[in-house]
Design an enzyme around this catalytic site. Sequence first.
Site, short mmCIF file in Angstrom:
data_model
loop_
_atom_site.label_atom_id
_atom_site.label_comp_id
_atom_site.label_asym_id
_atom_site.label_seq_id
_atom_site.Cartn_x
_atom_site.Cartn_y
_atom_site.Cartn_z
N HIS A 1 0.84 -1.21 0.00
CA HIS A 1 0.00 0.00 0.00
C HIS A 1 0.87 1.26 0.00
O HIS A 1 0.71 2.14 -0.86
CB HIS A 1 -0.91 -0.02 1.23
CG HIS A 1 -1.81 1.16 1.35
ND1 HIS A 1 -3.16 1.08 1.06
CD2 HIS A 1 -1.59 2.44 1.74
CE1 HIS A 1 -3.72 2.27 1.25
NE2 HIS A 1 -2.77 3.12 1.67
N GLU A 2 1.77 1.34 0.96
CA GLU A 2 2.61 2.54 1.05
C GLU A 2 3.55 2.65 -0.16
O GLU A 2 3.86 3.75 -0.63
CB GLU A 2 3.41 2.54 2.36
CG GLU A 2 2.56 2.49 3.62
CD GLU A 2 1.46 3.54 3.65
OE1 GLU A 2 1.65 4.64 3.06
OE2 GLU A 2 0.41 3.28 4.27
N HIS B 1 3.55 6.66 -6.89
CA HIS B 1 2.83 7.84 -7.38
C HIS B 1 3.76 9.06 -7.37
O HIS B 1 3.70 9.92 -8.26
CB HIS B 1 1.61 8.07 -6.49
CG HIS B 1 0.50 8.84 -7.14
ND1 HIS B 1 -0.70 9.06 -6.54
CD2 HIS B 1 0.41 9.46 -8.36
CE1 HIS B 1 -1.48 9.78 -7.33
NE2 HIS B 1 -0.83 10.03 -8.44
#
Length: 696
Positions: free
Chosen positions: A478-479, A485
Amino acid sequence: MKTKINTATHNANPFMQSYQTPHNTIPFDKIKHEDFKPALMEGMAQEDKEIENIINNPATPTFENTILALENSGELLCRTETVLGNLLTACTDDFLENLAQEMMPVITDHNTKILYNEKLFARIKAVKKSKPQLSEEEQTLLDKTYDSFVNRGIGLTKKKKQRLIEISKELSLLKLQFSQNVLKDTNRFKLHITNKEQLKGMPNLQLELAANAAKENQLEGWLFTLHQPSFGPLMTYCENRELRRKIYVAHNTLCIKKNKYNNLDIAKKIVNLHLEAAQLHGYKNYAQQALKHRMAKNQQTVEQFITKLLNAYKPTAISDYNKIKTYAQQTEGKNFKIKPWDTAFYSHKLQKETYDYDAEMLRPYFELNKVIDGIFGLATKLYGITFKENNNIPKYHKDVKTYEVFDENGSYLAVLYTDFHPRANKKSGAWMTSYQGQWTNNQGENIRPHVSLCMNLTKPTATKPALLTLGEVSTFLHEFGHGLHEIFSQCKYQSLSGTNVYWDFVELPSQFMENFALEKEFLHTFAFHYQTGEPIPDQLIDKVVNSRHFNVGMACLRQLSFCLLDMAYYTITSPLTENIIEFEKQAWAPAQIGSPTNMRKCMTTQFNHIMTGGYSAGYYCYKWAEVLDADAYAAFKENGIFNKETASRFRHEILEKGNTRHPAILYKNFRKRKPTIKAMLQRDGIKTTKNLSTAR
């Protein structure tokens, strides 16, 4: 042009001179606590001069001499404030916290004066009114700059603006105090056990970790805390019901006890100040103001979205809970009354009996260094990027690892910091942050980002390396998705780059990555037994996949309860006067199932996300983005999870674009259509006849 730093005057302060570090990374090894305040003060002075240069420019206002000049101002202040803010969450101490208490009102006052500078706004307004021929990204920056002044109240009366300044200062201090209280009250609790018989049912690894924790605190026996790697396993495995109750109560009464860490009044003040500020701007409540620049757009859309998910998932959640309750009564007797501190324990036993699966079975295959190799390798397979550890990059703590990230063609992309394990001076949870965003400077140089991933994963012991749960692997993914991004960003302006996107779009890249956690093709690239080197058996993966729908309804309702609570606070139209604990109980009642308890507990007082972390009137974003991530991942499933063409489209249409275009356009460019909720329902095994429309 940025103001030159006077190195003759400030050559002893690392912030105020050339860093002379790899990729101009933060020189943590040279920075002293006493360097922060002078750098912050000098940074504000420099930005004041830069603003004066803009407003005193005799030339006609243009995009370049006004909007771009403002975008590039305040570099020293931003850089210093970023380091201080990140250290306050990852490596804090009393000095830094006292400094933040002192400087927050000063910095808030400085920023507010800029946003209320009538001469500066007149130039911005003149640029917008002239309707210059701009690229799409330039127009976005112009609109965002103009809106930031309007949204902060540049057009309000002097009296209202003065009150908004006071509110901003007060909120900055209250939020700082709130988060400090949560950390300190969390660290204050220690469950010390000296009789091993009380820990029957606990896996050997958890006992070893607890023994290590005891030794670190100069104690004999075993020590458990409220940090997730300690709290979660005790709730799941410990047969001693009283110990489960004790740690559950401690966890759910954080910051409501009659001591200096109490957040009840602070939470109420935060909510009411947000409301007052919104109403000074002319909005009926804070949610109306916050949702103006989100995909959902308005309160009605959010509430309809939450209601649709409640209708879809609640029947399954009730069924999930009843199965656990029945199982507990079959085990303990029909008169057994299940309590909240029993749910995880009996849920685990039922899952193990139903699917022959226990989460601890996976730990030997998830050794942290192998997981790092696997997740980095996944990015290599998808996008061709590579990671090289560089120990010459300064670190803020010995636990931190530092990497250079290179693109497929070998060009430098980013710096990545990883900080995996809990410690007393680090807040709980997991997050991605950055020390430098991506942007293109006036000379056309593409300034690459410096990204940091902070987590609280299981620590190594004296006899075992760090062995993770599947949930911790998912957290890492997730991180890492947030990190990608930032890493892939290809924007001209820092304020639009990377994760500076609509708040209900920012979780798409992160939650998208979690989908790989259950893929055999991915797991077989790194999941090898830490002792034998044997690959994770397909049969074990099948057990995990077969059990993936176990308690999915309860998990969804837990998230929806947080969404309801968040929206309840930020849709009030008159000041909150009710008792926080009672307000919370009523707010999330539609998503609550199971046996009630009369214990005095509260989530609000420890809920950093909605009180201090930017998710105010935005916690729904996690579920909103879940619709997007499931739909996006379906495209990968259709073409192969490592399909480079699909990955390239995801990178170029989503990850690189930042906030340069509306997220709905970015998503449609990637998927070639609007998203639908169908993929999420299928992934979760939810069957419904309800009309669940497309996510907007």
